[in-house]
Design a protein around this motif. Structure first.
Motif, PDB file in Angstrom:
ATOM      1  N   ARG A  86      -4.495  -0.428  -5.785  1.00  8.45           N
ATOM      2  CA  ARG A  86      -5.570   0.558  -5.570  1.00  8.45           C
ATOM      3  C   ARG A  86      -6.937  -0.120  -5.524  1.00  8.45           C
ATOM      4  NH1 ARG A  86      -2.828   4.820  -9.365  1.00  8.45           N
ATOM      5  NH2 ARG A  86      -1.699   6.017  -7.800  1.00  8.45           N
ATOM      6  N   PHE A 119       3.858   4.197   5.323  1.00  9.10           N
ATOM      7  CA  PHE A 119       2.845   5.226   5.448  1.00  9.10           C
ATOM      8  C   PHE A 119       1.521   4.531   5.227  1.00  9.10           C
ATOM      9  CE2 PHE A 119       2.997   5.101   0.965  1.00  9.10           C
ATOM     10  CZ  PHE A 119       1.803   5.611   0.495  1.00  9.10           C
ATOM     11  N   ARG A 150      -5.091  -3.538   5.709  1.00  4.67           N
ATOM     12  CA  ARG A 150      -5.203  -2.233   5.036  1.00  4.67           C
ATOM     13  C   ARG A 150      -4.047  -1.316   5.427  1.00  4.67           C
ATOM     14  NH1 ARG A 150      -4.697   1.863   2.954  1.00  4.67           N
ATOM     15  NH2 ARG A 150      -6.236   3.270   2.063  1.00  4.67           N
ATOM     16  N   LYS A 166       5.110   3.394  -5.653  1.00  3.95           N
ATOM     17  CA  LYS A 166       5.279   4.813  -5.992  1.00  3.95           C
ATOM     18  C   LYS A 166       6.759   5.148  -6.162  1.00  3.95           C
ATOM     19  CE  LYS A 166       1.191   6.967  -4.099  1.00  3.95           C
ATOM     20  NZ  LYS A 166       0.657   7.876  -3.084  1.00  3.95           N
ATOM     21  N   TYR A 182      -1.026  12.093  -1.173  1.00  2.00           N
ATOM     22  CA  TYR A 182      -1.870  12.796  -2.141  1.00  2.00           C
ATOM     23  C   TYR A 182      -3.113  13.269  -1.384  1.00  2.00           C
ATOM     24  CZ  TYR A 182       0.875  10.243  -5.707  1.00  2.00           C
ATOM     25  OH  TYR A 182       1.877   9.708  -6.482  1.00  2.00           O
ATOM     26  N   GLU A 212      -6.726  11.359  -0.561  1.00  2.06           N
ATOM     27  CA  GLU A 212      -7.153  11.068   0.811  1.00  2.06           C
ATOM     28  C   GLU A 212      -8.514  11.682   1.119  1.00  2.06           C
ATOM     29  OE1 GLU A 212      -4.224  11.750   3.811  1.00  2.06           O
ATOM     30  OE2 GLU A 212      -2.783  10.391   2.872  1.00  2.06           O
ATOM     31  N   ILE A 231     -11.070   9.581  -0.461  1.00  5.74           N
ATOM     32  CA  ILE A 231     -11.264   8.313   0.282  1.00  5.74           C
ATOM     33  C   ILE A 231     -12.171   8.554   1.491  1.00  5.74           C
ATOM     34  CG2 ILE A 231     -10.132   6.562   1.713  1.00  5.74           C
ATOM     35  CD1 ILE A 231      -7.660   6.879  -0.114  1.00  5.74           C
TER      36      ILE A 231
HETATM   37  O1  LIG Z   1      -3.876   5.419  -4.464  1.00  2.66           O
HETATM   38  C1  LIG Z   1      -2.837   5.992  -4.203  1.00  2.66           C
HETATM   39  O2  LIG Z   1      -2.194   6.607  -5.049  1.00  2.66           O
HETATM   40  C2  LIG Z   1      -2.308   5.984  -2.854  1.00  2.66           C
HETATM   41  O3  LIG Z   1      -1.306   6.579  -2.661  1.00  2.66           O
HETATM   42  C3  LIG Z   1      -2.973   5.253  -1.746  1.00  2.66           C
HETATM   43  C4  LIG Z   1      -3.145   6.078  -0.490  1.00  2.66           C
HETATM   44  C5  LIG Z   1      -3.906   5.157   0.488  1.00  2.66           C
HETATM   45  O4  LIG Z   1      -3.271   4.449   1.268  1.00  2.66           O
HETATM   46  O5  LIG Z   1      -5.114   5.124   0.397  1.00  2.66           O
HETATM   47  C6  LIG Z   1      -1.858   6.444   0.115  1.00  2.66           C
HETATM   48  C7  LIG Z   1      -1.397   7.697   0.212  1.00  2.66           C
HETATM   49  C8  LIG Z   1      -2.046   8.841  -0.387  1.00  2.66           C
HETATM   50  O6  LIG Z   1      -1.944   9.962   0.384  1.00  2.66           O
HETATM   51  C9  LIG Z   1      -3.426   8.513  -0.749  1.00  2.66           C
HETATM   52  C10 LIG Z   1      -3.908   7.287  -0.791  1.00  2.66           C
END
Ligand SMILES: O=C(O)C(=O)C[C@]1(C(=O)O)C=C[C@@H](O)C=C1
Length: 291
Positions: free
Chosen positions: A30, A138, A235, A246, A272, A276, A279
């Protein structure tokens, strides 16, 4: 600097090197994602200094030695050849755009720890998330100038044959530090969607990022493009580590969906929405501040 002279006399060539940076734990993943965000924004802003400069992308404009193609392709290929010599593409999180014919590294291999979570994977499980006929990828959602870049997941995969398990174990032994749990499935290890990154960048992103026209800076444009492609690729492929970490934190939650090859359900589990949204907001704010 020894790698500028003769590698055979370089101290580093003989040393056993182990990556002890703990970069593959979920908190570090992260943290790395946030830093990569900065690199992407800066690289795109650097590219934005120059006009589009169509000559940079002319497939018939550049010819040197046995190479015929565009200036940007030449730049990326040659950069990758150089970086390959110091082992860039032996890193689990670095993938080349032109993997064919890359020179072998001149440094000894660096050994990597596994993707680590606090939860042990189930002993009997042979499930991993893999590409094409396999692992899930993903990827990053990036928002810059209103552009969302997202690579969709491929088919979920369950593997169970003993030969696959053996090859998995070999990969674990090859690239992972002992004492850690879990690792990327070999299929995940082999995911490289840089062809998609390449076409997304040149077709969708670049024309929306830069001013149309020509300011004569095609060399600088090619250098900036190379950096942009590298940071975007890293990235986007980092999704592999996030997904794996996960999954390993709560494998039971994923197992039914993997068995059912239920891509939508897997995406739902992995996504999540609130993270997102945060972000996108953060990236937008950073882009406005830096730009
Ligand atoms: O930090 C997280 O928990 C992530 O899952 C990372 C991440 C991402 O790639 O930025 C990936 C999927 C989620 O939908 C949200 C964020």
């Amino acid at each position: 600097m020894c790698w500028l002279t003769n590698f055979s006399h370089c101290r580093l060539v003989k040393k056993k090197r182990v990556d002890q940076s703990e970069t593959l734990t979920l908190p570090f993943i992260r943290h790395s994602l946030i830093r990569q965000e900065d690199s992407i924004i800066f690289s795109l802003l650097e590219r934005d200094q120059y006009c589009y400069n169509a000559d940079t992308y002319d497939h018939y404009a550049f010819s040197v030695d046995s190479f015929n193609g565009s200036l940007v392709e030449f730049m990326v290929r040659e950069t990758e050849k150089l970086h390959s010599q110091v082992g860039r593409y032996k890193n689990l999180d670095e993938l080349p755009f032109f993997p064919a014919d890359l020179p072998e590294p001149m440094l000894p291999p660096l050994q990597y720890p596994q993707v680590v979570s606090n939860v042990q994977p189930p002993q009997s499980s042979n499930y991993f998330l893999a590409p094409q006929e396999g692992h899930i990828i993903f990827c990053a959602a990036l928002l810059l100038k209103g552009l969302v870049v997202r690579s969709l997941p491929t088919k979920p995969f369950i593997h169970s044959s003993s030969s696959e398990q053996q090859s998995l174990n070999m990969v674990c032994r090859r690239s992972m530090m002992s004492g850690s749990i879990g690792c990327l499935h070999p299929c995940a290890d082999s995911i490289n969607i840089n062809n998609k990154v390449w076409s997304m960048y040149f077709r969708d992103l670049l024309p929306r990022l830069v001013t149309a026209g020509d300011d004569g800076n095609c060399g600088s444009a090619a250098v900036c493009d190379t950096l942009c492609l590298q940071v975007l690729s890293k990235r986007i492929h980092y999704g592999k580590f996030v997904a794996e970490a996960k999954f390993r934190e709560s494998p039971a939650a994923y197992e039914d969906a993997i068995r059912a090859q239920d891509r939508a359900q897997l995406m739902e589990l992995l996504t999540y929405e609130t993270v997102e949204a945060a972000i996108k907001k953060r990236v937008e704010m950073k882009a406005k501040t830096f730009g």
